[in-house]
Write an enzyme that holds these catalytic residues in place. Structure first.
Site, PDB file in Angstrom:
ATOM      1  N   LYS A   3     -30.072 -17.045 -17.000  1.00 17.10           N
ATOM      2  CA  LYS A   3     -30.342 -17.032 -18.417  1.00 17.10           C
ATOM      3  C   LYS A   3     -30.113 -18.031 -19.396  1.00 17.10           C
ATOM      4  O   LYS A   3     -29.420 -18.360 -19.589  1.00 17.10           O
ATOM      5  CB  LYS A   3     -29.514 -15.298 -18.299  1.00 17.10           C
ATOM      6  N   LYS A  61     -27.470 -13.675  -7.835  1.00 14.11           N
ATOM      7  CA  LYS A  61     -27.762 -12.362  -7.664  1.00 14.11           C
ATOM      8  C   LYS A  61     -27.776 -12.014  -6.532  1.00 14.11           C
ATOM      9  O   LYS A  61     -28.187 -11.573  -5.592  1.00 14.11           O
ATOM     10  CB  LYS A  61     -29.632 -11.979  -7.916  1.00 14.11           C
ATOM     11  N   GLU A  68     -26.130 -16.830 -12.652  1.00 15.37           N
ATOM     12  CA  GLU A  68     -25.034 -16.254 -11.639  1.00 15.37           C
ATOM     13  C   GLU A  68     -25.669 -15.987 -10.545  1.00 15.37           C
ATOM     14  O   GLU A  68     -27.218 -15.919 -10.304  1.00 15.37           O
ATOM     15  CB  GLU A  68     -25.145 -14.834 -12.322  1.00 15.37           C
ATOM     16  N   ARG A  83     -29.870   2.915 -12.059  1.00 16.81           N
ATOM     17  CA  ARG A  83     -31.132   2.176 -12.934  1.00 16.81           C
ATOM     18  C   ARG A  83     -32.368   2.990 -13.671  1.00 16.81           C
ATOM     19  O   ARG A  83     -32.929   3.244 -13.929  1.00 16.81           O
ATOM     20  CB  ARG A  83     -31.650   0.774 -12.225  1.00 16.81           C
ATOM     21  N   ASP A 116       0.840  -1.337  -0.349  1.00 14.00           N
ATOM     22  CA  ASP A 116      -0.143  -0.330   0.009  1.00 14.00           C
ATOM     23  C   ASP A 116       0.488   1.373  -0.341  1.00 14.00           C
ATOM     24  O   ASP A 116       0.173   2.282  -1.081  1.00 14.00           O
ATOM     25  CB  ASP A 116      -0.966   0.139   1.377  1.00 14.00           C
ATOM     26  N   TYR A 117       2.108   0.898   1.046  1.00 11.62           N
ATOM     27  CA  TYR A 117       2.738   1.939   1.269  1.00 11.62           C
ATOM     28  C   TYR A 117       3.839   2.501  -0.220  1.00 11.62           C
ATOM     29  O   TYR A 117       3.286   3.313  -0.829  1.00 11.62           O
ATOM     30  CB  TYR A 117       3.805   2.064   1.444  1.00 11.62           C
ATOM     31  N   LEU A 135     -36.723  -8.159 -13.778  1.00 13.59           N
ATOM     32  CA  LEU A 135     -36.547 -10.062 -13.676  1.00 13.59           C
ATOM     33  C   LEU A 135     -37.595 -10.018 -12.979  1.00 13.59           C
ATOM     34  O   LEU A 135     -38.161 -10.349 -12.252  1.00 13.59           O
ATOM     35  CB  LEU A 135     -36.002 -10.276 -13.027  1.00 13.59           C
ATOM     36  N   ASP A 173     -26.848  -8.246  -4.396  1.00  9.55           N
ATOM     37  CA  ASP A 173     -28.873  -6.965  -3.971  1.00  9.55           C
ATOM     38  C   ASP A 173     -27.673  -5.988  -3.711  1.00  9.55           C
ATOM     39  O   ASP A 173     -26.824  -6.278  -2.639  1.00  9.55           O
ATOM     40  CB  ASP A 173     -28.775  -7.893  -2.407  1.00  9.55           C
ATOM     41  N   CYS A 186     -23.173   6.657  35.204  1.00 10.21           N
ATOM     42  CA  CYS A 186     -23.398   5.787  35.099  1.00 10.21           C
ATOM     43  C   CYS A 186     -22.114   4.511  34.574  1.00 10.21           C
ATOM     44  O   CYS A 186     -21.399   5.088  33.177  1.00 10.21           O
ATOM     45  CB  CYS A 186     -24.300   6.125  33.795  1.00 10.21           C
ATOM     46  N   GLU A 239     -24.115  -4.546 -10.432  1.00  8.62           N
ATOM     47  CA  GLU A 239     -24.513  -4.323  -9.890  1.00  8.62           C
ATOM     48  C   GLU A 239     -23.134  -3.148  -8.151  1.00  8.62           C
ATOM     49  O   GLU A 239     -22.276  -3.875  -7.676  1.00  8.62           O
ATOM     50  CB  GLU A 239     -24.760  -5.340  -8.628  1.00  8.62           C
ATOM     51  N   PHE A 247       2.224   1.738  -3.085  1.00  9.39           N
ATOM     52  CA  PHE A 247       1.160   2.302  -4.295  1.00  9.39           C
ATOM     53  C   PHE A 247       0.768   4.143  -4.101  1.00  9.39           C
ATOM     54  O   PHE A 247       0.775   4.860  -4.974  1.00  9.39           O
ATOM     55  CB  PHE A 247      -0.111   1.656  -3.540  1.00  9.39           C
ATOM     56  N   CYS A 295     -29.810   8.060  28.883  1.00 12.30           N
ATOM     57  CA  CYS A 295     -29.179   8.407  30.253  1.00 12.30           C
ATOM     58  C   CYS A 295     -28.659   9.245  30.254  1.00 12.30           C
ATOM     59  O   CYS A 295     -27.521   8.896  29.734  1.00 12.30           O
ATOM     60  CB  CYS A 295     -28.712   6.878  30.780  1.00 12.30           C
ATOM     61  N   TYR A 345     -22.222  -8.166 -14.718  1.00 11.43           N
ATOM     62  CA  TYR A 345     -23.027  -9.299 -15.358  1.00 11.43           C
ATOM     63  C   TYR A 345     -23.212  -8.770 -16.801  1.00 11.43           C
ATOM     64  O   TYR A 345     -24.000  -9.905 -17.508  1.00 11.43           O
ATOM     65  CB  TYR A 345     -23.527  -9.046 -14.210  1.00 11.43           C
ATOM     66  N   CYS A 363     -27.710   2.921  36.623  1.00  8.49           N
ATOM     67  CA  CYS A 363     -27.982   3.660  37.416  1.00  8.49           C
ATOM     68  C   CYS A 363     -29.148   3.981  37.714  1.00  8.49           C
ATOM     69  O   CYS A 363     -28.496   5.010  38.453  1.00  8.49           O
ATOM     70  CB  CYS A 363     -26.783   4.964  37.140  1.00  8.49           C
TER      71      CYS A 363
HETATM   72  P1  AMP Z   1     -35.447  -7.016  -9.546  1.00  5.74           P
HETATM   73  O1  AMP Z   1     -35.605  -5.556  -8.452  1.00  5.74           O
HETATM   74  O2  AMP Z   1     -35.466  -7.961  -8.686  1.00  5.74           O
HETATM   75  O3  AMP Z   1     -36.775  -7.197 -11.285  1.00  5.74           O
HETATM   76  O4  AMP Z   1     -34.849  -7.981 -10.289  1.00  5.74           O
HETATM   77  C1  AMP Z   1     -34.014  -7.394 -10.898  1.00  5.74           C
HETATM   78  C2  AMP Z   1     -32.672  -6.361 -10.395  1.00  5.74           C
HETATM   79  O5  AMP Z   1     -31.292  -8.118 -10.329  1.00  5.74           O
HETATM   80  C3  AMP Z   1     -31.816  -6.079 -12.048  1.00  5.74           C
HETATM   81  O6  AMP Z   1     -32.535  -4.352 -11.685  1.00  5.74           O
HETATM   82  C4  AMP Z   1     -30.358  -5.963 -11.635  1.00  5.74           C
HETATM   83  O7  AMP Z   1     -30.091  -4.817 -10.533  1.00  5.74           O
HETATM   84  C5  AMP Z   1     -30.628  -7.104  -9.836  1.00  5.74           C
HETATM   85  N1  AMP Z   1     -29.057  -7.770 -10.632  1.00  5.74           N
HETATM   86  C6  AMP Z   1     -28.216  -8.792  -9.974  1.00  5.74           C
HETATM   87  N2  AMP Z   1     -27.789  -9.854 -10.473  1.00  5.74           N
HETATM   88  C7  AMP Z   1     -28.199  -9.810 -11.261  1.00  5.74           C
HETATM   89  C8  AMP Z   1     -27.793 -10.760 -12.697  1.00  5.74           C
HETATM   90  N3  AMP Z   1     -26.539 -11.377 -12.663  1.00  5.74           N
HETATM   91  N4  AMP Z   1     -28.266 -10.500 -13.745  1.00  5.74           N
HETATM   92  C9  AMP Z   1     -29.091 -10.032 -13.818  1.00  5.74           C
HETATM   93  N5  AMP Z   1     -29.682  -8.707 -13.417  1.00  5.74           N
HETATM   94  C10 AMP Z   1     -29.455  -8.939 -11.898  1.00  5.74           C
HETATM   95 ZN    ZN Z   2     -27.772   5.369  33.350  1.00  2.00          ZN
END
Ligand code: AMP
Ligand code: ZN
Length: 664
Positions: free
Chosen positions: A284, A112, A110, A133, A31-32, A81, A114, A426, A169, A34, A420, A221, A405
C-alpha cells in the site's frame, strides 16, 4: 467497593487478561484463575442484571441464536485488490503511481492473510457492529458471532477516535483447524476442506456458542473514518495496535519497490512458519494524502496492490493407490507418490478423498499428477498431466472388497464414502473402536495406549471393549514390553474406568455421529442406556439438537445383535450405563420441552437453586432470550434490555411463585 464497582473492576481485569492472552500471546495468570474470575463476574451479573453491558467479557461464550443475518450497507465500500504476480507487474504499478503523485513514495508491506474479511465498527470505544464483506457494498451483520472471537476487543484503550471502522480478516490457525478436524474424524464425520472456508462458515453459524468453540482469530489492517488524526497507513497500524487490536507484527514500512521485493522474497520462503495461511503480500502507498490523490478504479484502490505467491505445485508419478479403513469402517483412498519436494516438505502421499474424486479427475496408476499444497495440511492431487499418460493405461477400478477383511464394501445413498460393513470382524475397525473407547475424552484408561490395544487384539486377547474387563495380569505379562508394574497399572486403569460417568461411556461406545456434546445431551435426556435403546427414531429426533442422521445412527447401533451383547456385558462388569441414583433423586419431567430464562433477584430460592429446579424437572435454562424461550422467570430488578426483548418477542413473564406452583 459497591457491587457496580466490583463488576466493573472484574470486567476490566478480565479484559486485560484476555488481551494479554489472545492479542499479545503473553498471559500473566493461569487459565484456572481466569476461569474463577469469569465465574465470579457471571454470578454477580446474574444477580445484578441492572448492570448489564452488551460488551461484558462474559458474553464471549455466546449463546445468542441468529436465524437470519441482517443485511447492512457498508458506510465505506469494501473494495477488492488488483493482483500482481511478478517483479515486472510491480515496477509497472510504481510507474503508474509516480505519474499521478509528486514526491517520494513510501510503501507498507503486509501479509495477505487468507480468511473471511470483516468490517468492525467501534463507537465510543465499544464494538457496535461486525459486518462481513458481502459484495463490498453490503454484507451480513454477524456481530453476535464475532463477539465470541477472543482477539476482537469489545472495549478499546487509549486515545481512540469516537467512531471509526476497522477492517481485517477472520482466520483459523492451522493448528486449531487440524484439531477441529481430528475431533470430526473421531466421531466419524467428514473433515473440513480448508481453514478459509471453515472460518467464513463459522461466522454464519446460527448458534453463537458454536462459533465461540472455534479457535478463530482476527487480524486487522485498515482503519476507515472521517476526520481521523492519522496521516499514514503505517501509523494507523501502530495506533490500532495501541488501542488493543491484533495487528500482524510482520507488517513493515519500506522506501522503494526493491525493498518491497525483498519483503516478498523473504515471506515467500518463510510463510509456512506462520500460524495462519497467507496467499500473498499487500503493498500500500503509505501516505494517506497520496492515497487520496490516487483514488479508486471501479473495483479496487489504485494505491494498493496484492502480490500473489505462486500456489505451490509439483508434478510427480503416482505409483499406487492404497485404501485405509477407519474406525467407523470408512474407506479413504490414498495416493502413494514418487517423493517430491513441495512447500519445504517431502511429499510421499496425498489423499484422494473418495471414488467420485478419482473418477472426476480420471486419476490412474502410473500417471504423472500435479500435487498442490494449499491451506490443507494434507497435499492434494489437483489433476493429471494427460500428455504424459501411458497409451495402455486403464481407468482406476475402485475396490469392491475391504482391503483388510475382504468383505464387500457398501455405499449409502447420498454419501461419498464407501464403508466396510464388517464392523465386528475387520481388524482396523476393531482396534480403532477400542482405541476410541480408552481415549482421554472417553474412558480415559490410564496405563493403556493405542499400541498396546493393537497388540492385545493381534494376540487374540481381546476383540472388543467389553473384553478389556476380563483381562488378567497373567495374560498380559508375557506380552512384549510388558512388565509386572505396567501390567498392574493396566488392570487398575481398566478397573477405575467403571467409575466414569454415563455420558462419557455413551461417547466411548463409538456410535457414529455421537460426539461428546451429543452424548451429553442424550445422557441428560434419557438418563439410562435402556431408555435410549427403547426410544423410537421419532422420540430421538425430538430431543434438542438431535437430527435425523444421529437418530438413525443410534437406532442402527443398538439394533445390532453384537452391540446388544456388548452393552449387557458392560452392564454386568459394572460400567456406568445410567446416571447414578443420587443424581437422579428429586428429578421429574414436568418441564420437559420448555426453555426458561432467569432474570432478577428472588426471595424464596437463590438464582442457582432456581436454575437447578428447572433442570431437575426436565426444563432447559438459557442465558439469553430468543424465540425458543418458553418463559422468563422474573425476580426483582429484571434487566431493562431483557424486558424489552421479552416484550418484542411476546414471551410470557412469570413470577417466582408462579414458577414454583408449576413444579409442586
Ligand atoms: P481479493 O479478494 O483478491 O480481491 O483481495 C481483497 C481481499 O484481501 C480483501 O477483501 C481482504 O479480505 C484481503 N486481505 C488480506 N490481507 C489484507 C491486507 N493486509 N490489506 C488489504 N486486504 C487484505
Ligand atoms: Zn473390513
Amino acid at each position: 467497593m459497591n457491587i457496580e464497582q466490583k463488576i466493573n473492576q472484574l470486567r476490566e481485569e478480565l479484559r486485560q487478561h484476555n488481551y494479554k492472552y489472545y492479542v499479545l500471546d503473553t498471559p500473566t495468570i493461569s487459565d484456572y484463575e481466569f476461569d474463577m474470575k469469569l465465574k465470579e463476574l457471571q454470578q454477580l451479573e446474574e444477580t445484578h442484571p441492572e448492570f448489564y453491558d452488551p460488551n461484558s467479557p462474559t458474553l464471549r461464550v455466546g449463546g445468542e441464536i441468529t436465524k437470519n443475518f441482517e443485511t447492512v450497507v457498508h458506510e465505506h465500500r469494501m473494495y477488492s485488490l488488483d493482483n500482481s504476480y511478478s517483479r515486472e507487474d510491480l515496477l509497472d504499478w510504481e510507474k503508474r503511481i509516480k505519474k499521478l503523485v509528486d514526491g517520494e513514495v513510501y510503501y507498507t508491506c503486509e501479509l495477505k492473510y487468507d480468511g473471511a474479511s470483516i468490517n468492525l465498527t467501534y463507537e465510543n470505544g465499544a464494538l457496535s457492529k461486525a459486518v462481513t464483506r458481502g459484495d463490498g457494498i453490503q454484507g451480513d451483520n454477524v456481530t453476535t458471532n464475532v463477539k465470541t472471537i477472543k482477539s476482537v476487543p469489545l472495549k478499546l484503550t487509549g486515545d481512540f477516535p469516537p467512531k471509526f471502522d476497522i477492517r481485517g480478516e477472520i482466520v483459523l490457525p492451522y493448528e486449531g483447524f487440524a484439531k477441529m478436524n481430528q475431533e470430526r474424524i473421531a466421531v466419524g464425520e467428514e473433515p473440513y476442506a480448508n481453514p478459509r472456508n471453515t472460518a467464513s462458515g463459522s461466522l454464519k453459524l446460527q448458534d453463537s456458542s458454536e462459533t465461540a468453540k472455534r479457535p478463530l482469530d482476527c487480524l486487522l489492517y485498515s482503519i476507515k473514518g472521517n476526520k481521523l488524526a492519522i496521516t499514514t497507513q503505517y501509523e494507523s497500524l501502530v495506533k490500532a495496535r495501541a488501542w488493543g487490536f491484533k495487528v500482524p507484527v510482520e507488517s513493515k514500512m519500506v522506501h522503494s519497490i526493491d525493498e518491497v521485493l525483498d519483503f516478498i522474497t523473504f515471506w515467500d520462503e518463510h510463510r509456512h512458519d506462520l500460524p495462519y495461511e497467507t496467499d500473498g503480500v499487500v503493498i500500500k502507498v503509505n501516505d494517506l494524502q497520496q492515497q487520496e490523490e490516487l483514488g479508486f478504479t471501479a473495483k479496487a484502490p489504485r494505491w494498493a496492490m496484492a502480490y500473489k505467491f505462486k500456489a505451490e505445485q509439483a508434478s510427480t508419478t503416482l505409483h499406487e493407490i492404497t485404501y485405509q479403513v477407519g474406525r467407523t469402517g470408512a474407506i479413504t483412498p490414498v495416493a502413494n507418490l514418487e517423493p517430491v519436494l513441495l512447500a519445504g516438505t517431502t511429499v510421499k502421499r496425498a489423499s484422494l478423498h473418495n471414488a467420485d474424486q478419482i473418477a472426476k479427475l480420471d486419476i490412474r496408476v502410473r500417471d504423472t499428477v500435479f500435487v498442490e499444497k494449499g491451506g490443507e495440511i494434507i497435499p492434494k492431487i489437483i489433476g493429471v498431466d494427460f500428455q504424459k499418460r501411458d497409451q495402455n493405461s486403464q481407468p482406476t477400478q475402485y475396490i469392491t472388497q475391504c482391503p483388510e477383511c475382504d468383505t464387500s464394501l457398501i455405499r449409502k445413498e447420498g454419501e461419498a464414502q464407501h464403508y466396510c460393513p464388517n464392523d465386528q470382524g475387520c481388524p482396523p475397525q476393531i482396534i480403532g473402536r477400542i482405541q476410541h473407547y480408552i481415549s482421554r475424552k472417553a474412558m480415559d484408561i490410564e496405563g493403556l495406549g493405542g499400541e498396546t490395544v493393537a497388540l492385545l487384539v493381534n494376540e487374540g486377547l481381546i476383540t472388543n471393549y467389553a473384553d478389556l474387563y476380563q483381562l488378567t495380569k497373567e495374560q498380559i505379562i508375557p506380552l512384549e514390553r510388558m512388565a509386572e508394574k505396567s501390567a498392574d497399572n493396566l488392570i487398575t486403569g481398566i478397573e477405575k474406568s467403571k467409575e466414569i460417568p454415563f455420558e462419557r461411556v455413551l461417547f466411548a461406545l463409538g456410535i457414529r455421529y455421537v460426539g461428546e456434546t451429543v452424548a451429553k445431551k442424550l445422557a441428560k435426556h434419557y438418563k439410562s442406556i435402556d431408555a435410549i435403546i427403547a426410544a423410537t427414531e421419532e422420540e430421538l429426533v425430538n430431543v434438542d439438537e438431535i437430527g435425523i442422521k444421529i437418530a438413525q445412527s443410534v437406532q442402527e447401533f443398538f439394533a445390532a445383535e453384537g452391540n446388544k451383547t456388548l452393552i449387557n456385558r458392560l452392564q454386568h462388569y459394572g460400567v456406568q450405563l445410567e446416571i447414578s441414583a443420587d443424581k437422579l433423586a428429586n428429578q421429574t419431567d414436568t418441564l420437559k420441552g420448555q426453555t426458561f430464562v432467569v432474570s432478577g433477584v428472588f426471595e424464596k430460592v437463590s438464582r442457582n437453586e432456581l436454575k437447578k429446579l428447572i433442570e431437575d424437572n426436565g426444563g432447559k435454562v438459557s442465558s439469553s432470550i430468543s424465540a425458543k424461550t418458553s418463559y422468563i422467570v422474573a425476580g426483582a430488578n429484571m434487566g431493562p434490555s431483557k424486558l424489552e426483548k421479552a416484550n418484542t418477542l411476546g414471551i410470557e413473564i412469570i413470577s417466582e411463585d408462579e414458577f414454583l406452583s408449576k413444579i409442586t
